[in-house]
Every structure is written in structure tokens, then in C-alpha cells.
Enzyme design. Structure first.
Site, short mmCIF file in Angstrom:
data_model
loop_
_atom_site.label_atom_id
_atom_site.label_comp_id
_atom_site.label_asym_id
_atom_site.label_seq_id
_atom_site.Cartn_x
_atom_site.Cartn_y
_atom_site.Cartn_z
CB CYS A 64 17.08 29.01 -16.11
SG CYS A 64 17.55 30.49 -15.88
CB CYS A 65 13.30 24.59 -17.17
SG CYS A 65 13.02 24.14 -19.11
CD1 TRP A 66 16.56 18.25 -14.96
CD2 TRP A 66 16.84 19.73 -13.59
NE1 TRP A 66 16.94 17.71 -14.72
CE2 TRP A 66 17.72 18.70 -13.76
CE3 TRP A 66 16.95 20.97 -12.83
CZ2 TRP A 66 18.52 18.48 -12.69
CZ3 TRP A 66 18.01 20.13 -11.85
CH2 TRP A 66 18.12 19.01 -11.66
N GLY A 68 17.05 23.46 -19.98
CA GLY A 68 16.63 24.65 -20.65
C GLY A 68 15.97 25.01 -21.84
CG LEU A 108 17.99 26.17 -14.11
CD1 LEU A 108 16.34 26.26 -12.74
CD2 LEU A 108 18.56 27.23 -13.22
#
Length: 143
Positions: A64-66, A68, A108
Site C-alpha cells: 500500500c501507498c497513497w 498504490g 491508501l
């Protein structure tokens, strides 16, 4: 199933992913912001989770990241990993079916808790296609 999970921050559903996976009976290997002893940058955290899959410490991973996108890119740099950025259940099912994806990438920013559950339901219900064309595509990626 052992599942590596990576997040570059604790925003959005980052912690919920871990909770939801454990509630579904999975063992979680945490990376990035989910593990106080690791670097939390998306490239490092996502690559660590992907290496867990590639090296057999985990059967699958969720990164996951801001958006994706970075998490998916980092995971896909690891040989043997097929990471798919999924924002809905249909895409998650298709990623498992047609691409035999072994790493789920999530944003996220846009994935809510109810949507997360739908995506995970579809991801875990999905199985790799045995259609010769689909099998050939996955084999081509491995080569």
C-alpha cells in the site's frame, strides 16, 4: 496463509489491512510503517514484501501507498512477483484469474474499509485460470 503486508504510512486502511487479514486467519508479516524497525518509504517497504513472496517466506503480499501505483511498481521489480493495483472487487478477481497475481497493491487514499473487504473477498476467492492463453501469458512474464 502467510501474507506480507507493506505500507508507507498509517493513513487510510493501512492498519485495517493487517487486522482484516488476521481476522480471516492469515499470518501477517509486516513491513514499512507497520513495522517500527524498518524503513517506511514505499519503494523499500513494498520491495521487502514482494521479496517475501519471491523467496517463499509468504504466499502472497498486500502493498500500500497513497495511490498504490508506487507500491505496485516497486513490487513488480522483484522477479517472480505479479503485483496488481486493484480499486474494486472485479479488478481483484480478474488479477487473480487472468494474471495469477500474487501481490495486491492498494491505494491508501481511495480504498475505504467496506471497499477493502470487497477487494479482499474477490482476491481470495479468485483462482488462476487454466485457459492455455492465460497460462501462456503468465509464463511469458516469468521468462
Amino acid at each position: 496463509m502467510r501474507i506480507a503486508v507493506a505500507a508507507d504510512s498509517l493513513d487510510g486502511v493501512a492498519a485495517t489491512v493487517v487486522t482484516e487479514l488476521r481476522e480471516r486467519g492469515h499470518e501477517v508479516i509486516a513491513h514499512g510503517a507497520l513495522n517500527d524497525s524498518e524503513r517506511d518509504d514505499w519503494a523499500w517497504a513494498s520491495a521487502a514484501a514482494a521479496r517475501d513472496v519471491a523467496e517463499g517466506r509468504a504466499e502472497q503480499a498486500v502493498v500500500c501507498c497513497w495511490t498504490g501505483t508506487g507500491a505496485a511498481i516497486a513490487a513488480n521489480k522483484v522477479r517472480g512477483v505479479r503485483a496488481a493495483l486493484c480499486a474494486d472487487g472485479y479488478t481483484a478477481d480478474g488479477a487473480r484469474r487472468w494474471n495469477d497475481a500474487n501481490v495486491l497493491a492498494l491505494s491508501l487514499r481511495v480504498v475505504s474499509e467496506p471497499l477493502l473487504k470487497e477487494i479482499l473477498d474477490a482476491w481470495f476467492a479468485g483462482t488462476a485460470s487454466t485457459d492455455p492463453a492465460d497460462v501462456a501469458n503468465v509464463a511469458h512474464l516469468e521468462a
